[in-house]
Design a protein around this motif. Sequence first.
Motif, PDB file in Angstrom:
ATOM      1  N   VAL A 135     -25.959  60.682  42.750  1.00 14.01           N
ATOM      2  CA  VAL A 135     -26.081  61.097  41.349  1.00 14.01           C
ATOM      3  C   VAL A 135     -24.704  61.594  40.928  1.00 14.01           C
ATOM      4  O   VAL A 135     -24.104  62.426  41.612  1.00 14.01           O
ATOM      5  CB  VAL A 135     -27.137  62.201  41.191  1.00 14.01           C
ATOM      6  CG1 VAL A 135     -27.194  62.705  39.744  1.00 14.01           C
ATOM      7  CG2 VAL A 135     -28.510  61.682  41.631  1.00 14.01           C
ATOM      8  N   SER A 183     -21.697  63.038  38.171  1.00 12.91           N
ATOM      9  CA  SER A 183     -21.426  63.850  36.993  1.00 12.91           C
ATOM     10  C   SER A 183     -20.733  63.012  35.920  1.00 12.91           C
ATOM     11  O   SER A 183     -20.315  61.878  36.160  1.00 12.91           O
ATOM     12  CB  SER A 183     -20.537  65.042  37.358  1.00 12.91           C
ATOM     13  OG  SER A 183     -19.208  64.603  37.579  1.00 12.91           O
ATOM     14  N   THR A 241     -32.418  57.908  40.943  1.00 14.14           N
ATOM     15  CA  THR A 241     -31.140  58.604  40.772  1.00 14.14           C
ATOM     16  C   THR A 241     -30.720  58.624  39.308  1.00 14.14           C
ATOM     17  O   THR A 241     -30.170  59.617  38.834  1.00 14.14           O
ATOM     18  CB  THR A 241     -30.032  57.968  41.638  1.00 14.14           C
ATOM     19  OG1 THR A 241     -29.995  56.555  41.410  1.00 14.14           O
ATOM     20  CG2 THR A 241     -30.276  58.231  43.109  1.00 14.14           C
ATOM     21  N   GLN A 281     -30.131  61.999  37.253  1.00 16.03           N
ATOM     22  CA  GLN A 281     -28.860  62.187  36.550  1.00 16.03           C
ATOM     23  C   GLN A 281     -29.102  62.526  35.080  1.00 16.03           C
ATOM     24  O   GLN A 281     -28.438  63.403  34.517  1.00 16.03           O
ATOM     25  CB  GLN A 281     -28.013  60.924  36.665  1.00 16.03           C
ATOM     26  CG  GLN A 281     -26.625  61.043  36.052  1.00 16.03           C
ATOM     27  CD  GLN A 281     -25.733  59.895  36.468  1.00 16.03           C
ATOM     28  OE1 GLN A 281     -25.713  59.494  37.624  1.00 16.03           O
ATOM     29  NE2 GLN A 281     -24.987  59.355  35.525  1.00 16.03           N
ATOM     30  N   THR A 304     -27.859  65.970  33.472  1.00 20.94           N
ATOM     31  CA  THR A 304     -26.945  65.885  32.330  1.00 20.94           C
ATOM     32  C   THR A 304     -27.528  66.603  31.129  1.00 20.94           C
ATOM     33  O   THR A 304     -26.833  67.311  30.401  1.00 20.94           O
ATOM     34  CB  THR A 304     -26.653  64.415  31.976  1.00 20.94           C
ATOM     35  OG1 THR A 304     -26.077  63.761  33.108  1.00 20.94           O
ATOM     36  CG2 THR A 304     -25.687  64.319  30.805  1.00 20.94           C
TER      37      THR A 304
END
Length: 256
Positions: A201, A203, A237, A241, A245
């Motif tokens: 995952v 950023s 994933t 994510q 986020t």
Amino acid sequence: MPKPASSAVDKALDLIEALARSDRPLRLSELAVEVGLHRATAYRVLIDLIRRGWVLRTDDHYLLGAAALQLSHSAARNSLVAVGRPMLEALSERTGMMVNLQVLEADRSRVIDVVRPLRLEMISHLRDEMLPVHRFAGPVALVALLDKDARRPYLRLAEEAGHPLTGPEGLLADIEEAERTGYAFERGRAEHLVASVSRAVVSAKGWPICALTLVGLDAEFDEPHLSELKRQLRDATDALQDVLTGLSSSLQADPA
């Protein structure tokens, strides 16, 4: 550039936060510019942070030290585990595989949560274990997202264990494959007749946050089953994510 720190605590926290935000180890000059300090002042504060274990110096670069990593591990257990647990359970139910959640630490990854179906109780769950990159898919998926400088501690551990770095069977080939495809795959290195596939995952800056890994019996990872496992892993994933986020954006929008 932020305003100059008004206290010793501000200066120390600004430096730690700058290292945490960065996607690579930073030089003294870069850190000083990032936090708005004179080089000499930044250096004095960094010396104290190194002494306390909050910052690590390698050559002329600085990165987060063991104390910061221990704190991030604690935060990971309190937040990532809570957010990720429903997704691990759903992914395990859909695939019939054991699923684990991992985060990077100083030179290995750490398994912070596991969902293991009854049929796979013979496979070690490895919860809270530290996993070297040359034996497991999870750390490969995570290390593949690091730049070459940041990869060094993980590669060094493999070298010390006598694992080859170069050649078709070398670790660098595994990392390059994971970097190219987005998936890390291993079979039989950690446990005989056991295989795993992992995906990280990521950023917004491209830094690995965590990895989800599917673990099961080697015979169940042949095509076309492996392709389906990768699809399920990608969906999970991507969903994690999106959640992470969204949480990050919400916290930035609402300082309270």
